[in-house]
Enzyme design. Structure first.
Site, short mmCIF file in Angstrom:
data_model
loop_
_atom_site.label_atom_id
_atom_site.label_comp_id
_atom_site.label_asym_id
_atom_site.label_seq_id
_atom_site.Cartn_x
_atom_site.Cartn_y
_atom_site.Cartn_z
N TRP A 31 0.79 -1.17 -0.10
CA TRP A 31 -0.08 -0.04 -0.18
C TRP A 31 0.90 0.79 -0.30
O TRP A 31 2.07 1.15 0.50
CB TRP A 31 -0.65 0.02 0.69
CG TRP A 31 -2.51 -0.51 0.87
CD1 TRP A 31 -3.28 -1.29 0.99
CD2 TRP A 31 -3.25 0.34 0.65
NE1 TRP A 31 -3.75 -1.84 0.58
CE2 TRP A 31 -4.41 -0.72 0.91
CE3 TRP A 31 -3.17 1.90 1.04
CZ2 TRP A 31 -5.82 0.24 0.00
CZ3 TRP A 31 -5.05 2.61 0.96
CH2 TRP A 31 -5.98 1.35 0.52
N GLU A 67 -1.09 -6.43 6.97
CA GLU A 67 0.18 -8.03 7.12
C GLU A 67 1.47 -7.72 7.39
O GLU A 67 1.95 -9.49 7.86
CB GLU A 67 -0.37 -8.15 5.40
CG GLU A 67 -1.59 -8.94 5.31
CD GLU A 67 -3.05 -7.30 4.99
OE1 GLU A 67 -2.13 -6.18 4.47
OE2 GLU A 67 -4.52 -7.12 5.54
N VAL A 90 0.89 4.61 6.53
CA VAL A 90 -0.69 4.26 6.23
C VAL A 90 -1.19 6.09 6.60
O VAL A 90 -0.41 6.55 7.34
CB VAL A 90 -1.52 3.38 7.64
CG1 VAL A 90 -2.77 3.03 7.65
CG2 VAL A 90 -0.59 2.40 7.94
N ILE A 91 -2.26 6.45 5.57
CA ILE A 91 -2.49 7.65 5.57
C ILE A 91 -3.51 8.26 5.55
O ILE A 91 -4.58 7.43 5.91
CB ILE A 91 -2.16 7.95 4.56
CG1 ILE A 91 -0.39 8.02 3.62
CG2 ILE A 91 -2.39 9.64 3.84
CD1 ILE A 91 -0.08 8.06 2.09
N HIS A 97 -10.04 2.90 9.65
CA HIS A 97 -8.93 2.15 9.38
C HIS A 97 -8.16 2.30 9.62
O HIS A 97 -6.55 1.24 10.20
CB HIS A 97 -9.04 1.67 7.32
CG HIS A 97 -10.13 0.95 6.85
ND1 HIS A 97 -10.29 1.29 6.24
CD2 HIS A 97 -9.30 -0.68 7.24
CE1 HIS A 97 -11.25 -0.06 6.02
NE2 HIS A 97 -10.24 -0.94 5.86
N PHE A 122 9.85 -0.97 13.73
CA PHE A 122 8.67 -0.09 13.24
C PHE A 122 9.07 0.31 12.98
O PHE A 122 8.90 1.82 12.70
CB PHE A 122 7.70 0.39 14.46
CG PHE A 122 6.47 0.36 14.28
CD1 PHE A 122 5.11 -0.60 13.67
CD2 PHE A 122 6.20 2.01 14.24
CE1 PHE A 122 4.20 0.07 13.71
CE2 PHE A 122 5.08 2.27 14.15
CZ PHE A 122 3.88 1.67 13.82
C1 DLZ Z 1 -7.32 -0.69 3.54
C2 DLZ Z 1 -6.40 0.03 3.65
C3 DLZ Z 1 -6.36 1.13 4.07
C4 DLZ Z 1 -7.62 2.07 3.88
N1 DLZ Z 1 -5.01 2.16 4.34
C5 DLZ Z 1 -3.75 1.66 3.83
C6 DLZ Z 1 -3.16 1.89 3.90
O1 DLZ Z 1 -3.09 3.81 4.03
N2 DLZ Z 1 -1.93 1.99 4.11
C7 DLZ Z 1 -1.74 0.49 4.02
O2 DLZ Z 1 -0.75 0.09 4.43
N3 DLZ Z 1 -2.67 -0.16 4.02
C8 DLZ Z 1 -3.58 -0.02 3.92
N4 DLZ Z 1 -5.44 -0.79 3.71
C9 DLZ Z 1 -5.01 -1.84 3.68
C10 DLZ Z 1 -5.09 -2.99 4.96
O3 DLZ Z 1 -3.83 -2.81 5.99
C11 DLZ Z 1 -4.69 -3.97 4.57
O4 DLZ Z 1 -4.34 -4.95 3.71
C12 DLZ Z 1 -5.99 -4.44 4.01
O5 DLZ Z 1 -7.28 -4.32 4.73
C13 DLZ Z 1 -6.51 -5.97 3.96
O6 DLZ Z 1 -6.38 -6.64 5.40
#
Ligand code: DLZ
Length: 167
Positions: A31, A67, A90-91, A97, A122
């Site tokens: 992601w 994951e 993670v934004i 979420h 981390f």
């Molecule tokens: C679903 C999701 C969302 C909304 N945002 C991010 C994010 O900003 N960064 C990231 O690494 N992953 C995101 N995910 C995906 C979740 O980490 C995960 O892969 C899914 O919920 C499936 O388990």
């Protein structure tokens, strides 16, 4: 703001342990790939710069930051792997979420580290915007990937040195 005072790529490198024989696993979330690839480059280059060998660095991808814990566990349970570095971004969005993922990955990584008694680092950015993420992935605030690599190396020092000098 803390980030205005400290660059993620500034760290002390005195008394680093010799990691030329140590094996590192890097687990990278897909992601926000632009960011995580930049984190990965920082981590990889910093490991090499401070003594790790190319042949002793294993890299693997996971779909998202959620994951990372399982990816880390798969790596940490292998006896030949000395340290694991988890990279993600993670934004902050409008869904909840963000909170769920950040909490889960922080807890998960901590648990893996304690369970396998190995450094599991981390290297996850949790910014408000993509721009803030890029600022911390090789931009004006340095690279959290560099910091993650040096943290892994320093933590390995805990296992191989039993003295520590402060000051
Ligand atoms: C679903 C999701 C969302 C909304 N945002 C991010 C994010 O900003 N960064 C990231 O690494 N992953 C995101 N995910 C995906 C979740 O980490 C995960 O892969 C899914 O919920 C499936 O388990």
């Amino acid at each position: 703001m803390a980030s205005a005072l400290k660059n993620l790529s500034d760290f002390t490198t005195e008394n680093l342990p010799d990691v030329s024989g140590k094996t590192f696993a890097i687990v990278v979330s897909e992601w926000n790939t632009e960011v995580t690839h930049a984190l990965y480059s920082g981590t990889y280059d910093t490991l090499l710069k401070y003594g790790a060998k190319e042949e002793n660095i294993i890299s693997t991808k996971v779909p998202g930051s959620f994951e990372l814990s399982l990816g880390a566990q798969k790596m940490a349970q292998q006896s030949n792997i000395d340290a694991v570095i988890c990279l993600g971004c993670v934004i902050q969005g409008e869904t909840r979420h963000f909170d769920f993922i950040c909490q889960a990955v922080a807890d998960g990584i901590t648990n893996v580290s304690l369970k396998f008694d190995k450094p599991v680092i981390f290297g996850v950015l949790t910014p408000n915007t993509q721009e803030q993420a890029m600022d911390r992935a090789g931009g004006k605030h340095g690279n959290k990937g560099d910091e993650a690599a040096i943290t892994a190396i320093k933590m390995l020092g805990l296992y191989y040195k039993n003295t520590c000098k402060f000051g």
